[in-house]
Design an enzyme around this catalytic site. Structure first.
Site, PDB file in Angstrom:
ATOM      1  N   CYS A 178     -14.383 -13.282 -21.859  1.00 32.31           N
ATOM      2  CA  CYS A 178     -14.252 -13.285 -20.397  1.00 32.31           C
ATOM      3  C   CYS A 178     -15.545 -13.712 -19.716  1.00 32.31           C
ATOM      4  O   CYS A 178     -15.529 -14.244 -18.619  1.00 32.31           O
ATOM      5  CB  CYS A 178     -13.851 -11.911 -19.908  1.00 32.31           C
ATOM      6  SG  CYS A 178     -15.072 -10.670 -20.320  1.00 32.31           S
ATOM      7  N   GLU A 227      -9.058 -20.055 -14.579  1.00 32.56           N
ATOM      8  CA  GLU A 227      -9.570 -19.569 -15.862  1.00 32.56           C
ATOM      9  C   GLU A 227      -8.727 -20.174 -16.987  1.00 32.56           C
ATOM     10  O   GLU A 227      -7.504 -20.054 -16.978  1.00 32.56           O
ATOM     11  CB  GLU A 227      -9.486 -18.041 -15.932  1.00 32.56           C
ATOM     12  CG  GLU A 227     -10.039 -17.498 -17.243  1.00 32.56           C
ATOM     13  CD  GLU A 227      -9.861 -15.990 -17.391  1.00 32.56           C
ATOM     14  OE1 GLU A 227      -8.730 -15.498 -17.183  1.00 32.56           O
ATOM     15  OE2 GLU A 227     -10.834 -15.305 -17.733  1.00 32.56           O
ATOM     16  N   LYS A 275      -2.943   1.397 -25.319  1.00 35.95           N
ATOM     17  CA  LYS A 275      -1.945   0.358 -25.584  1.00 35.95           C
ATOM     18  C   LYS A 275      -2.735  -0.911 -25.873  1.00 35.95           C
ATOM     19  O   LYS A 275      -3.192  -1.595 -24.950  1.00 35.95           O
ATOM     20  CB  LYS A 275      -1.041   0.182 -24.358  1.00 35.95           C
ATOM     21  CG  LYS A 275       0.356  -0.273 -24.665  1.00 35.95           C
ATOM     22  CD  LYS A 275       0.452  -1.642 -25.274  1.00 35.95           C
ATOM     23  CE  LYS A 275       0.266  -2.751 -24.278  1.00 35.95           C
ATOM     24  NZ  LYS A 275       0.131  -4.095 -24.929  1.00 35.95           N
ATOM     25  N   GLU A 316     -11.491  -4.521 -15.606  1.00 30.82           N
ATOM     26  CA  GLU A 316     -12.346  -5.645 -16.004  1.00 30.82           C
ATOM     27  C   GLU A 316     -11.424  -6.840 -16.195  1.00 30.82           C
ATOM     28  O   GLU A 316     -10.588  -6.850 -17.100  1.00 30.82           O
ATOM     29  CB  GLU A 316     -13.119  -5.300 -17.277  1.00 30.82           C
ATOM     30  CG  GLU A 316     -14.176  -4.236 -16.983  1.00 30.82           C
ATOM     31  CD  GLU A 316     -14.853  -3.653 -18.211  1.00 30.82           C
ATOM     32  OE1 GLU A 316     -14.717  -4.222 -19.303  1.00 30.82           O
ATOM     33  OE2 GLU A 316     -15.518  -2.615 -18.065  1.00 30.82           O
TER      34      GLU A 316
HETATM   35  P1  NAD Z   1      -3.336  -9.668 -20.329  1.00 33.70           P
HETATM   36  O1  NAD Z   1      -3.580  -9.229 -18.928  1.00 33.70           O
HETATM   37  O2  NAD Z   1      -2.245 -10.613 -20.589  1.00 33.70           O
HETATM   38  O3  NAD Z   1      -3.039  -8.420 -21.276  1.00 33.70           O
HETATM   39  C1  NAD Z   1      -3.955  -7.353 -21.394  1.00 33.70           C
HETATM   40  C2  NAD Z   1      -3.184  -6.097 -21.765  1.00 33.70           C
HETATM   41  O4  NAD Z   1      -2.333  -5.733 -20.690  1.00 33.70           O
HETATM   42  C3  NAD Z   1      -2.282  -6.254 -22.989  1.00 33.70           C
HETATM   43  O5  NAD Z   1      -2.361  -5.068 -23.748  1.00 33.70           O
HETATM   44  C4  NAD Z   1      -0.913  -6.416 -22.362  1.00 33.70           C
HETATM   45  O6  NAD Z   1       0.151  -6.033 -23.197  1.00 33.70           O
HETATM   46  C5  NAD Z   1      -1.016  -5.495 -21.161  1.00 33.70           C
HETATM   47  N1  NAD Z   1      -0.093  -5.760 -20.070  1.00 33.70           N
HETATM   48  C6  NAD Z   1       0.395  -6.964 -19.670  1.00 33.70           C
HETATM   49  N2  NAD Z   1       1.195  -6.797 -18.588  1.00 33.70           N
HETATM   50  C7  NAD Z   1       1.205  -5.475 -18.299  1.00 33.70           C
HETATM   51  C8  NAD Z   1       1.842  -4.682 -17.302  1.00 33.70           C
HETATM   52  N3  NAD Z   1       2.616  -5.222 -16.363  1.00 33.70           N
HETATM   53  N4  NAD Z   1       1.634  -3.344 -17.311  1.00 33.70           N
HETATM   54  C9  NAD Z   1       0.840  -2.785 -18.237  1.00 33.70           C
HETATM   55  N5  NAD Z   1       0.212  -3.480 -19.214  1.00 33.70           N
HETATM   56  C10 NAD Z   1       0.388  -4.809 -19.236  1.00 33.70           C
HETATM   57  O7  NAD Z   1      -4.731 -10.227 -20.848  1.00 33.70           O
HETATM   58  P2  NAD Z   1      -5.045 -10.900 -22.263  1.00 33.70           P
HETATM   59  O8  NAD Z   1      -4.364 -12.234 -22.284  1.00 33.70           O
HETATM   60  O9  NAD Z   1      -4.787  -9.923 -23.333  1.00 33.70           O
HETATM   61  O10 NAD Z   1      -6.629 -11.109 -22.183  1.00 33.70           O
HETATM   62  C11 NAD Z   1      -7.235 -12.236 -21.619  1.00 33.70           C
HETATM   63  C12 NAD Z   1      -7.644 -11.947 -20.190  1.00 33.70           C
HETATM   64  O11 NAD Z   1      -8.472 -10.797 -20.175  1.00 33.70           O
HETATM   65  C13 NAD Z   1      -8.473 -13.035 -19.565  1.00 33.70           C
HETATM   66  O12 NAD Z   1      -8.091 -13.198 -18.231  1.00 33.70           O
HETATM   67  C14 NAD Z   1      -9.893 -12.485 -19.632  1.00 33.70           C
HETATM   68  O13 NAD Z   1     -10.779 -12.999 -18.680  1.00 33.70           O
HETATM   69  C15 NAD Z   1      -9.647 -11.037 -19.421  1.00 33.70           C
HETATM   70  N6  NAD Z   1     -10.749 -10.235 -19.963  1.00 33.70           N
HETATM   71  C16 NAD Z   1     -11.630  -9.681 -19.090  1.00 33.70           C
HETATM   72  C17 NAD Z   1     -12.719  -8.938 -19.572  1.00 33.70           C
HETATM   73  C18 NAD Z   1     -13.752  -8.343 -18.649  1.00 33.70           C
HETATM   74  O14 NAD Z   1     -14.598  -7.588 -19.130  1.00 33.70           O
HETATM   75  N7  NAD Z   1     -13.732  -8.644 -17.362  1.00 33.70           N
HETATM   76  C19 NAD Z   1     -12.859  -8.765 -20.945  1.00 33.70           C
HETATM   77  C20 NAD Z   1     -11.931  -9.353 -21.804  1.00 33.70           C
HETATM   78  C21 NAD Z   1     -10.869 -10.077 -21.294  1.00 33.70           C
HETATM   79  O1  6OD Z   2     -19.925  -6.072 -23.866  1.00 34.17           O
HETATM   80  C1  6OD Z   2     -19.112  -5.401 -23.235  1.00 34.17           C
HETATM   81  O2  6OD Z   2     -19.253  -4.189 -23.039  1.00 34.17           O
HETATM   82  C2  6OD Z   2     -17.931  -6.050 -22.663  1.00 34.17           C
HETATM   83  N1  6OD Z   2     -17.123  -5.279 -21.915  1.00 34.17           N
HETATM   84  C3  6OD Z   2     -17.703  -7.352 -22.927  1.00 34.17           C
HETATM   85  C4  6OD Z   2     -16.612  -8.080 -22.436  1.00 34.17           C
HETATM   86  C5  6OD Z   2     -16.306  -9.280 -22.953  1.00 34.17           C
HETATM   87  C6  6OD Z   2     -15.185 -10.046 -22.494  1.00 34.17           C
HETATM   88  O3  6OD Z   2     -14.513 -10.792 -23.177  1.00 34.17           O
END
Ligand code: NAD
Ligand code: 6OD
Length: 501
Positions: free
Chosen positions: A303, A405, A193, A269
């Site tokens: 992130c 964040e 998804k 993550e």
């Molecule tokens: P988000 O949590 O809003 O959405 C991520 C995904 O989850 C989307 O596909 C969304 O539709 C889905 N989703 C939302 N609510 C849900 C639910 N209740 N059940 C199932 N699926 C659901 O995140 P975003 O805004 O897309 O991304 C930004 C966030 O992601 C930031 O907080 C960022 O730090 C984090 N992020 C973390 C990493 C990491 O590696 N730690 C990497 C990239 C992004």
């Molecule tokens: O490099 C990767 O494998 C990874 N998971 C990066 C994440 C980036 C976050 O925005």
């Protein structure tokens, strides 16, 4: 009616089309015909309609994945499976321009970034995990028994089954394949998804799956939102065996509650509020170049990016001035233009969120070193989701701007006097994803890296990725580690065979 995102479709001819689910090897729309808009962040205009999956489509996708798991994919030899994953990686590279165009259309990010990071990593994620699987041994023990004949214990590594992959919008292809690559290499099937903001490259990958000869049902895609939509239906589905998720910590909490029903494993993550530590003994050029990337790359939507910079007092002023000069050289522009170094935010909603922190910084008394608003853009792009790169100083560590964040192109710079003070400020957060330490003193680097509670500590670098290493977050930044052999801990289970001799 249900046109898919096809090979060589450009911005112009994707426009007005529909992005479909990919279920059991075929593109399909939603039975109820429900769609939602997807936007080009550069213009702010709708560029396509996306089908929104209901429970029926999610159920069909999970069933297809289950059937493939119990059939052709589950029975395939490892050698053949890995050969297909290599073909898949080659297939992405063969269609590099299609992926590049689709990714930049969805996110607005510069081609210069996506062509060096997103697309090549999207392909590499399949090859790397195929190689890991080829080379991983399992354990065995000989047990002595009273009859003197003994028993041989050996472990089998088996796939978990159907994996739900829920991915975010910031690095759509990279972060989706980072999960799908190891899942398939380990012999699982997946239902993905993608984020509602960025469905295009995940949809396109279906075509490459078919071209590479990946059997129907192994890779499925359903589009939609989170709550009361495809995301929730997928994580609630009883035939999903495990859930891997990248996104916000609050979303991770909601997904974990769903995963508890049926005792499904999770790999998360999540968010971060990463600190950069710049010591007076750093190489200033390196520190400025690296901090520029860690704060502003992908319009701050990474992130692992740095939102809190701590600089040792003797070099504080010089560092702030130099970072300001470099930030002011960033050039917003069209993704395709070679001199574009800065794209828009992914959505209006995300820009509003970041702007609310720009406002909060003002209210809390920040010194605005640069930025703080929306840049002037040419008429045809002025409705895009543009925002200024922003730097602040002078805020107390208690400000929401320093604690929460933001996920935008901004940072606060705070001076420090001692190593201990810098470490304490870096660790004073609910998050624990990443840090970047800038020092030429190797002993200090080693000492400080070990004391910061994060999943990854970079020294004199940032986002330098070796895919064999453990990747993940501490505290509220995640659960589990993926990367190299560590991915096997989530995507497989060990089964012990005890053979009495
Ligand atoms: P988000 O949590 O809003 O959405 C991520 C995904 O989850 C989307 O596909 C969304 O539709 C889905 N989703 C939302 N609510 C849900 C639910 N209740 N059940 C199932 N699926 C659901 O995140 P975003 O805004 O897309 O991304 C930004 C966030 O992601 C930031 O907080 C960022 O730090 C984090 N992020 C973390 C990493 C990491 O590696 N730690 C990497 C990239 C992004
Ligand atoms: O490099 C990767 O494998 C990874 N998971 C990066 C994440 C980036 C976050 O925005």
């Amino acid at each position: 009616m249900h046109a898919k995102v096809k090979s060589s479709e450009t911005e112009k001819n994707i426009e007005g089309k529909t992005i479909c689910h990919f279920i059991n090897g075929e593109y399909t729309g939603s039975a109820n015909g429900k769609t939602f808009n997807t936007y080009n962040p550069v213009t702010g205009k709708v560029y396509a309609q996306v089908h929104e999956a209901g429970r029926d489509e999610v159920d069909a996708a999970v069933r297809a994945a289950k059937n493939a798991m119990n059939g052709v994919w589950g029975e395939m030899t490892v050698e053949k499976r890995l050969e297909l994953l290599y073909k898949l990686a080659d297939g992405i590279n063969d269609r590099f321009d299609d992926f590049l165009e689709a990714e930049c259309l969805d996110t607005g990010k510069p081609y210069s970034l996506a062509s060096h990071v997103d697309i090549p990593r999207g392909a590499a994620n399949f090859k790397v995990f195929a190689d890991v699987i080829k080379n991983v041994p399992t354990e065995s023990f000989m047990l002595e028994t009273p009859d003197g004949k003994g028993a041989l214990n050996y472990a089998l590594r088996v796939p978990k089954g159907v994996i739900a992959v829920i991915s975010p919008w910031n690095l759509p292809l990279l972060l989706m394949t980072w999960k799908v690559g190891p899942a398939l290499a380990c012999g699982n099937t997946v239902v993905v998804k993608p984020s509602e903001e960025t469905p295009a490259t995940t949809a396109l990958l279906g075509e490459v799956m078919n071209e590479a000869g990946i059997p129907a049902g192994v890779f499925n895609v359903v589009h939609g939102f989170g709550p009361d939509s495809a995301g929730e239906y997928l994580t609630q589905h009883p035939e999903v065996d495990a859930i891997t998720f990248t996104g916000e910590t609050a979303t991770g909490t909601a997904i974990m509650q769903q995963a508890a029903i049926g005792m499904r494993d999770v790999s998360f993550e999540l968010g971060g509020k990463n600190a950069g530590l710049v010591f007076a003994d750093c190489d200033m050029d390196k520190a400025i170049e690296g901090t520029m990337r860690s704060v502003f790359a992908n319009c701050g939507q990474v992130c692992l990016g740095t939102e809190r910079v701590y600089v040792e007092r003797p070099i504080f002023e010089e560092f702030v001035n130099r970072l300001k000069d470099e930030a002011e050289k960033l050039k917003p522009g069209l993704p395709k233009e070679e001199d574009t170094s800065f794209g828009p935010m992914v959505s209006l909603q995300q820009r509003d969120k970041v702007l609310s922190y720009y406002q909060k910084a003002k209210e809390d008394g920040a010194n605005i070193i640069t930025g703080g608003g929306i840049p002037e853009m040419p008429e045809e792009y002025k409705n895009g989701f543009w925002i200024e790169p922003t730097i602040w100083t002078g805020l107390p560590e208690t400000s929401a701007v320093i604690r929460e964040e933001i996920f935008g192109p901004c940072c606060h710079i705070q001076p420090f006097d001692t190593e201990e003070e810098a470490i304490n400020m870096a660790n004073d957060t609910q998050y624990g994803l990443a840090t970047a330490i800038w020092t030429e003193n190797a002993s200090r680097a080693h000492r400080v890296a070990a004391k910061i509670n994060v999943g990854i500590a970079w020294v004199n670098s940032w986002f330098l990725r070796d895919l064999r290493t453990p990747f993940g977050g501490s505290k509220q930044s995640g659960i589990g580690r993926e990367g190299g052999v560590h991915s096997l801990e989530f995507y497989t289970e060990m089964r012990n065979v005890c053979l009495k001799l």
